[in-house]
Design a protein around this motif. Structure first.
Motif, PDB file in Angstrom:
ATOM      1  N   ARG A  20       0.839  -1.211   0.000  1.00  0.00           N
ATOM      2  CA  ARG A  20       0.000   0.000   0.000  1.00  0.00           C
ATOM      3  C   ARG A  20       0.872   1.258   0.000  1.00  0.00           C
ATOM      4  O   ARG A  20       0.624   2.205  -0.757  1.00  0.00           O
ATOM      5  N   THR A  21       1.908   1.260   0.819  1.00  0.00           N
ATOM      6  CA  THR A  21       2.794   2.417   0.912  1.00  0.00           C
ATOM      7  C   THR A  21       3.522   2.674  -0.397  1.00  0.00           C
ATOM      8  O   THR A  21       3.611   3.817  -0.858  1.00  0.00           O
ATOM      9  N   ASN A  24       0.932   3.931  -3.000  1.00  0.00           N
ATOM     10  CA  ASN A  24       0.501   5.295  -2.671  1.00  0.00           C
ATOM     11  C   ASN A  24       1.623   6.323  -2.810  1.00  0.00           C
ATOM     12  O   ASN A  24       1.348   7.517  -2.948  1.00  0.00           O
ATOM     13  N   SER A  25       2.859   5.880  -2.774  1.00  0.00           N
ATOM     14  CA  SER A  25       4.021   6.780  -2.881  1.00  0.00           C
ATOM     15  C   SER A  25       4.628   6.760  -4.272  1.00  0.00           C
ATOM     16  O   SER A  25       5.700   7.315  -4.496  1.00  0.00           O
ATOM     17  N   ARG A  26       3.956   6.127  -5.198  1.00  0.00           N
ATOM     18  CA  ARG A  26       4.495   5.945  -6.550  1.00  0.00           C
ATOM     19  C   ARG A  26       4.988   7.243  -7.169  1.00  0.00           C
ATOM     20  O   ARG A  26       6.085   7.307  -7.709  1.00  0.00           O
ATOM     21  N   TYR A  59      -4.068  -6.577  -0.320  1.00  0.00           N
ATOM     22  CA  TYR A  59      -4.072  -5.164  -0.705  1.00  0.00           C
ATOM     23  C   TYR A  59      -4.724  -4.980  -2.069  1.00  0.00           C
ATOM     24  O   TYR A  59      -5.620  -4.160  -2.240  1.00  0.00           O
ATOM     25  N   VAL A  63      -8.344  -2.803  -3.263  1.00  0.00           N
ATOM     26  CA  VAL A  63      -8.402  -1.622  -4.122  1.00  0.00           C
ATOM     27  C   VAL A  63      -8.864  -1.955  -5.537  1.00  0.00           C
ATOM     28  O   VAL A  63      -8.841  -1.098  -6.410  1.00  0.00           O
TER      29      VAL A  63
END
Length: 65
Positions: A20-21, A24-26, A59, A63
């Motif tokens: 997820r991190t 989301n930080s892509r 995950y 989504v």
């Protein structure tokens, strides 16, 4: 391909959080590592011939569009 590799016995909650991190930080990571901009949540689930870790699977299912 961009792959995040972990051990099979890693806690699925940690793998979920890490996946997820990264997703989301892509964009932020992509400012430093161009290939990170190519990560797509719709295709990231395809990891053949490597097995997808259960935490990552959780995950991606959470989504799924």
């Amino acid at each position: 391909s961009n792959l995040l590799i972990t051990r099979a016995d890693m806690d699925p909650r940690l793998t979920d959080w890490l996946t997820r991190t990264v997703i989301n930080s892509r964009d932020g990571i992509g400012n430093h590592v161009h290939s990170a901009q190519l990560v797509d949540v719709r295709t990231a689930i395809y990891t053949d011939p490597l097995a997808l870790h259960e935490g990552a699977r959780r995950y991606y299912r959470s989504v799924k569009p």
